[in-house]
Each structure stands twice: as C-alpha cells, then as structure tokens.
Design a protein around this motif. Structure first.
Motif, PDB file in Angstrom:
ATOM      1  N   ASN A  33       2.748  -6.050   8.509  1.00 17.85           N
ATOM      2  CA  ASN A  33       1.890  -5.147   7.439  1.00 17.85           C
ATOM      3  C   ASN A  33       1.161  -3.798   7.961  1.00 17.85           C
ATOM      4  O   ASN A  33       0.461  -3.470   7.344  1.00 17.85           O
ATOM      5  N   TYR A  34       2.167  -3.555   8.843  1.00 17.39           N
ATOM      6  CA  TYR A  34       1.595  -2.009   9.459  1.00 17.39           C
ATOM      7  C   TYR A  34       2.641  -1.132   9.506  1.00 17.39           C
ATOM      8  O   TYR A  34       2.501  -0.240   9.478  1.00 17.39           O
TER       9      TYR A  34
ATOM     10  N   LYS B 136      -3.894   7.927  -0.537  1.00 21.86           N
ATOM     11  CA  LYS B 136      -3.478   6.515  -0.358  1.00 21.86           C
ATOM     12  C   LYS B 136      -3.761   5.792  -1.643  1.00 21.86           C
ATOM     13  O   LYS B 136      -4.839   5.948  -2.222  1.00 21.86           O
TER      14      LYS B 136
ATOM     15  N   SER C 134       0.919  -5.116   1.713  1.00 21.89           N
ATOM     16  CA  SER C 134      -0.436  -5.118   1.621  1.00 21.89           C
ATOM     17  C   SER C 134      -0.888  -6.488   2.257  1.00 21.89           C
ATOM     18  O   SER C 134      -2.140  -6.870   2.394  1.00 21.89           O
TER      19      SER C 134
ATOM     20  N   LEU D 227       5.249   1.445   8.482  1.00 17.40           N
ATOM     21  CA  LEU D 227       5.370   2.340   7.539  1.00 17.40           C
ATOM     22  C   LEU D 227       6.801   2.585   7.164  1.00 17.40           C
ATOM     23  O   LEU D 227       7.670   2.800   8.189  1.00 17.40           O
TER      24      LEU D 227
ATOM     25  N   TYR E  12       0.794  -1.200  -0.012  1.00 16.58           N
ATOM     26  CA  TYR E  12       0.052  -0.052  -0.022  1.00 16.58           C
ATOM     27  C   TYR E  12       1.020   1.258   0.017  1.00 16.58           C
ATOM     28  O   TYR E  12       1.919   1.070   0.701  1.00 16.58           O
TER      29      TYR E  12
ATOM     30  N   PHE F 219       1.503   5.500   0.121  1.00 12.11           N
ATOM     31  CA  PHE F 219       0.751   6.809   0.657  1.00 12.11           C
ATOM     32  C   PHE F 219       1.552   7.931   0.539  1.00 12.11           C
ATOM     33  O   PHE F 219       2.877   7.858   0.273  1.00 12.11           O
TER      34      PHE F 219
ATOM     35  N   HIS G 138       3.557   0.284   2.773  1.00 15.29           N
ATOM     36  CA  HIS G 138       3.714  -1.222   3.872  1.00 15.29           C
ATOM     37  C   HIS G 138       3.194  -1.917   3.186  1.00 15.29           C
ATOM     38  O   HIS G 138       2.406  -1.802   2.307  1.00 15.29           O
TER      39      HIS G 138
END
Lengths: 117, 113
Positions: free
Chosen positions: A102-103, A49, A96, A105, A32, A34, A94
């Motif tokens: 997976n959190y 995002k 996906s 950043l 993902y 951002f 981070h």
C-alpha cells in the motif's frame, strides 16, 4: 494491482486559458490518488492528493482535481494557466488498504503541458 | 537541507562499470523509496525501505541492482556491470510514514555509454 492511464501525452494551451489533464485508473481495491508535477531536470513535486472525503481536491498553484469513482477518473484542472505551468504532469495511485503493497506508487506515462504566450 | 538530496546529479559510465547513487532523505522520514524513470515514461518502483529494513525489492530489474540503508537514513543504490538499458533517471523519495505522501529528490541521470 492497479494501473494509471493518462489519456493525453501532450496538451498545448495558450496563456490564461483553462486546462484539463485527464487521468483514469484501474484497481481491484480502493486507491489513494495523486498528481505530481515535474519541471525539466527536477524531481517530482506533489500538487495534490485524494485520500478520502470531498471528491474535489484543491492543490498548490491553483490546481484542483475531482475524484469520480464511477468513472474511475481523477482529472486535473486549472481555470487559467501561466507560462510557468509548462511542465510534465504525472498522475499516480497506490492502494489505500492497510498492509500489502500500500505504498507502491503506480504512475501514468505523463502529460506534457505546454503553455504558449 | 529541507528536501530529499540525491548525488551525483549526473553520472556517465562505460558499459560494465559499477555505479553507486546516493540518497539523503528528509530528516526523520522512516520510509524511503527508489524509482527508475526511463526517458518519456513515468517513474517505476524499484525498492522500499522502512528504517534500515528493505521490505520490498520486487521492482529491482535484475540481481545487478542492489540497495542498502544501513543506518536507517542515507541510502545507496548500486548497479553492477552496467548495461545500456540501465540508462535512466533514478529518483529517491522519502515519507514520514509508509502511507503518507512521498517527497522526491531531483534524481540522478545515469547514462551508460
């Protein structure tokens, strides 16, 4: 693990000109993506995002970004900037996938956008 | 308040002192994160909580760094025997769930003399 590279540390532009801030990422898994903006002495504010779906993502304050999987890029654009857009801009990613880190950043080093009158 | 609140905004300490930095996340946010932002750099991950459980502390630079969130809301980052290299902005972020977007506080700027 992933890495995020912001290709320009500083970008000066004139008011009402278009701007593009470049971001490339490297990852062994899907991510993902951002963009955050940081005004002086403040925290980070989420601009936009990309999670899935349309590769063109629109955010706040007239910004948009395009996810390009083949070029592993997520460049930020605005067609006409204002003095008030002067700030530091951070690209981040981070994983996906579910599970794992997976959190977490991972941020680029930032691009200072300076809009001159 | 509606956002993530951090205190103090600025902290000056002498080398060797202990410091404690506080984070009040957005109400109802399960996930809480701490990041360290050195001058001219992007934030770097320190630690992650889900409710009161510290699920990841892999980013803490040394055993002088300790974080807690005993009741699953307010969190404190403690640095013992501070060193000059600890000087940075410490950012706290919270999110509704682990993979939803993170909302950041304004940070605590720590200066070690």
């Amino acid at each position: 693990a992933q890495s995020v590279t912001q290709l320009d540390s500083q970008v000066p532009v004139f008011e009402e000109a278009p701007v593009e801030l470049r971001c490339n990422y490297s990852s062994s898994v899907s991510v993902y993506l951002f963009w955050y903006v940081q005004y002086p002495n403040q925290g980070l504010q989420l601009l936009l995002k990309y999670l899935s779906g349309s590769t063109l993502v629109k955010g706040i304050n007239g910004f948009e970004a395009e996810f390009n999987k083949s070029q592993t890029s997520f460049h930020l654009r605005k067609p006409s900037v204002h003095i008030s857009d002067t700030a530091e801009y951070f690209c981040a990613a981070h994983p996906s996938n579910s599970g794992g880190s997976n959190y977490k950043l991972t941020f680029g080093k930032g691009t200072l956008l300076t809009v001159n009158p | 308040g509606a956002g993530v609140s951090q205190s103090p905004r600025y902290k000056v300490a002498k080398r060797g002192q202990d410091v404690a930095l506080r984070c009040d996340p957005i109400s109802g946010h399960v996930s809480l994160f701490w990041y360290q932002q050195a001058l001219g750099q992007g934030p770097e991950f320190l630690t992650y909580f889900q409710n009161e459980a510290q699920l990841d502390k892999s980013g803490l630079p040394s055993d002088r760094f300790f974080a807690e969130r005993p009741e699953g809301s307010v969190s404190t980052l403690k640095i013992q025997r501070t060193q000059q290299e600890d000087s940075a902005v410490y950012l706290c972020a919270s999110s509704l769930e682990v993979r939803t977007p993170q909302h950041f506080g304004d940070g605590t700027r720590l200066s070690i003399l």
